[in-house]
Design a protein around this motif. Structure first.
Motif, PDB file in Angstrom:
ATOM      1  N   LYS A   2      -6.814  20.239 -31.221  1.00 44.26           N
ATOM      2  CA  LYS A   2      -7.926  20.692 -30.389  1.00 44.26           C
ATOM      3  C   LYS A   2      -7.988  22.213 -30.416  1.00 44.26           C
ATOM      4  CE  LYS A   2      -8.568  18.450 -26.617  1.00 44.26           C
ATOM      5  NZ  LYS A   2      -8.393  17.928 -25.241  1.00 44.26           N
ATOM      6  N   ASP A 187     -15.692  20.034 -30.827  1.00 51.55           N
ATOM      7  CA  ASP A 187     -14.774  19.697 -29.739  1.00 51.55           C
ATOM      8  C   ASP A 187     -13.742  20.818 -29.575  1.00 51.55           C
ATOM      9  OD1 ASP A 187     -13.418  18.228 -27.758  1.00 51.55           O
ATOM     10  OD2 ASP A 187     -12.050  17.413 -29.268  1.00 51.55           O
ATOM     11  N   ASN A 330     -12.914  17.307 -23.569  1.00 48.19           N
ATOM     12  CA  ASN A 330     -12.645  16.016 -22.922  1.00 48.19           C
ATOM     13  C   ASN A 330     -11.422  16.052 -22.012  1.00 48.19           C
ATOM     14  OD1 ASN A 330     -14.814  14.616 -24.256  1.00 48.19           O
ATOM     15  ND2 ASN A 330     -13.560  14.614 -26.116  1.00 48.19           N
ATOM     16  N   LYS A 332      -9.230  16.013 -18.557  1.00 51.05           N
ATOM     17  CA  LYS A 332      -9.284  15.247 -17.312  1.00 51.05           C
ATOM     18  C   LYS A 332      -9.650  16.169 -16.161  1.00 51.05           C
ATOM     19  CE  LYS A 332      -6.432  12.386 -14.276  1.00 51.05           C
ATOM     20  NZ  LYS A 332      -5.054  11.846 -14.030  1.00 51.05           N
ATOM     21  N   GLN A 333     -10.596  15.735 -15.338  1.00 48.78           N
ATOM     22  CA  GLN A 333     -11.019  16.541 -14.194  1.00 48.78           C
ATOM     23  C   GLN A 333      -9.890  16.637 -13.167  1.00 48.78           C
ATOM     24  OE1 GLN A 333     -14.147  18.236 -13.659  1.00 48.78           O
ATOM     25  NE2 GLN A 333     -14.052  17.905 -15.867  1.00 48.78           N
ATOM     26  N   TYR A 351      -3.975  21.086 -21.492  1.00 47.99           N
ATOM     27  CA  TYR A 351      -5.292  20.571 -21.877  1.00 47.99           C
ATOM     28  C   TYR A 351      -5.446  20.489 -23.390  1.00 47.99           C
ATOM     29  CZ  TYR A 351      -6.696  21.175 -16.976  1.00 47.99           C
ATOM     30  OH  TYR A 351      -6.798  21.088 -15.613  1.00 47.99           O
TER      31      TYR A 351
END
Length: 368
Positions: A2, A187, A330, A332-333, A351
Motif C-alpha cells: 500500500k 489505492d 480502505n 478501518k474507521q 494502516y
C-alpha cells in the motif's frame, strides 16, 4: 504494497483551519480518521517536532531536543540538528522494500531514496516537484512539508488574513497533488499532519533574564549558532520562545534553585521548567532550566514594532495543539482522541499493514 502520501503543514492549528476556506483539507479532516485534541511534545519547535512526527518518539529518545542546543564540551551553540538516534518512518519503509521520496521534509535528508530541497515560500514548488519526480520514478512513499503557512505567520501573526490566504493556497496545491496521485496510484494512504500551532506577540515585557542572572554575580548572554562564547562565562542562553538556560560554571550551578525560585516569582513568566518538569515532558537533556513568558509577551522585539504589527511565534506550551488525519487505503474507521505527535508514525505503519512495535502517544499523552 500500500502506497503512502505523507504531508506535513508547518505550524497548522485547528484555529487556522476553522477560519479558512481550506475546502480540501476540511473534507479530509471530516472523512478521515482524524485525531481530536492532538498535542505536540515539548518544546513545540519545528525541528524536534518534525522528528517526533517521523519517528514516533519523544526528544529524549530521538535525540533532537530543540532547534538549537548548547554543547558544553565544545562550548558552542549548535543549530540545524540532524543527528536522529532512531529510525525514521522512511527508513522503516525502505527496510520493508519501499522506495521513498522526500521533498522538503528536511529530517529525512539522507534517510530516504531521494531528497529534494525546494523554495518552500511557494507551495506550488512542492506539488510540481513531486509530480515531476513521480513522472520519472515509481516511488512507493512520498513525504513533504508545506512550510509557507509558518513563514507568513511569523511575519504577520497567527490568524492574520495573509496567513489564512496562504493556507488556502496550500490547500489548493494539496488537492492538485492528491488528484494526480489518485489517478497514478489508485489505492493509497493519505496522511495530513502538523507539528504545532502558532500564537501572536502582542505585548513587550520589561523582564530581563540577563539582569536577573547578573544579580547573582553571574556573567553570560544570549548566543546563536556560530557565535564565539568566552570560556569564562557562567551561563549561556538560547533565545527561543521557551528560553533555554545552561549553567556553565560551578558558581552558576550552585545558584540553580534560587534562580528557579526567582523566575517563578516574576510577573511576566508563565512557566518554569526544572529538571523534574523537563523529565516529565520527555526532554530531560534540553537544558538546566527553561522558562516561557505569558502568552503574547516578548522580551526581544521592541514595543515600537509591536505597535505596528504582530509577530507569530511557537515553542511554548500555548502552541501544543496540532492536527493529524488518515484517509484512504480502505483503512478501518477509528475514533481517535487525546493522543500526541508520537502516535502519527505507528498509526501510519498500522494502516499500511506494517507490524512494528513503537512506544507512542497511544499510551502516553504528554501533559504540558
Amino acid at each position: 504494497m500500500k502506497k503512502l502520501l505523507f504531508i506535513t503543514i508547518d505550524s497548522l492549528g485547528q484555529d487556522l483551519v476553522d477560519k479558512s476556506n481550506a475546502v480540501f483539507i476540511k473534507s479530509i479532516l471530516r472523512m478521515g480518521n482524524t485525531i481530536e485534541n492532538l498535542k505536540t511534545a515539548f518544546p513545540s519547535l519545528t525541528t524536534p517536532m518534525m522528528t517526533t512526527i517521523l519517528t514516533g518518539q519523544y526528544p529524549e529518545t530521538h535525540g533532537i531536543y530543540s532547534n538549537s542546543i548548547y554543547n558544553y564540551e565544545q562550548n558552542e551553540v549548535i543549530g540545524k540538528l540532524r543527528g536522529v538516534k532512531v529510525p525514521t518512518i522512511s527508513e522503516i519503509l525502505m527496510n520493508k522494500g519501499y522506495k521513498t521520496l522526500s521533498v522538503q521534509h528536511f529530517m529525512l535528508e539522507n534517510r530516504c531514496n531521494k531528497y529534494v530541497q525546494v523554495d518552500g515560500s511557494n507551495p506550488e514548488n512542492n506539488t510540481n516537484t513531486i509530480i515531476n519526480e513521480l513522472e520519472n520514478v515509481d516511488y512507493d512513499a512520498v513525504f513533504t512539508i508545506y512550510q509557507s503557512v509558518d513563514s507568513i505567520g511569523h511575519k504577520y501573526g497567527a490568524l492574520h488574513s495573509k496567513r489564512i490566504e496562504e493556507l488556502e493556497k496550500v490547500d489548493q496545491q494539496i488537492e492538485k497533488l492528491y488528484n494526480y496521485i489518485n489517478k497514478k496510484w489508485k489505492d493509497f494512504l493519505l496522511v495530513i499532519n502538523s507539528d504545532h500551532s502558532m500564537s501572536t506577540y502582542k505585548k513587550h515585557s520589561n523582564f530581563s533574564i540577563i539582569k536577573l542572572l547578573n544579580g547573582y554575580g553571574l556573567k553570560g548572554n544570549f548566543y546563536n549558532p556560530g557565535e564565539k562564547i568566552p570560556n569564562d562565562v557562567d551561563f549561556v542562553l538560547i533565545r527561543q520562545p521557551t528560553v533555554q538556560i545552561y549553567l556553565k560554571s560551578k558558581k552558576a550551578q550552585n545558584k540553580k534553585n534560587e534562580i528557579i525560585y526567582d523566575l517563578e516569582s516574576e510577573t511576566d513568566v508563565a512557566k518554569v521548567y526544572d529538571e523534574y518538569e523537563l523529565t516529565k515532558l520527555h526532554n530531560p537533556y534540553l537544558c538546566d532550566i527553561a522558562y516561557t513568558l505569558k502568552k503574547g509577551y516578548t522580551d526581544n522585539i521592541s514595543s515600537l514594532l509591536l505597535s505596528v504589527k504582530g509577530f507569530g511565534y511557537h515553542g511554548t506550551f500555548e502552541e501544543s495543539d496540532a492536527i493529524a488525519t488518515f484517509y484512504g487505503g480502505n483503512i478501518k474507521q477509528e475514533k481517535l482522541k487525546d493522543f500526541d505527535l508520537t502516535v502519527i508514525t505507528p498509526k501510519t505503519l498500522k494502516y499500511l499493514g506494517i507490524d512494528i512495535n513503537l512506544e507512542s502517544g497511544e499510551k502516553n499523552v504528554t501533559k504540558i
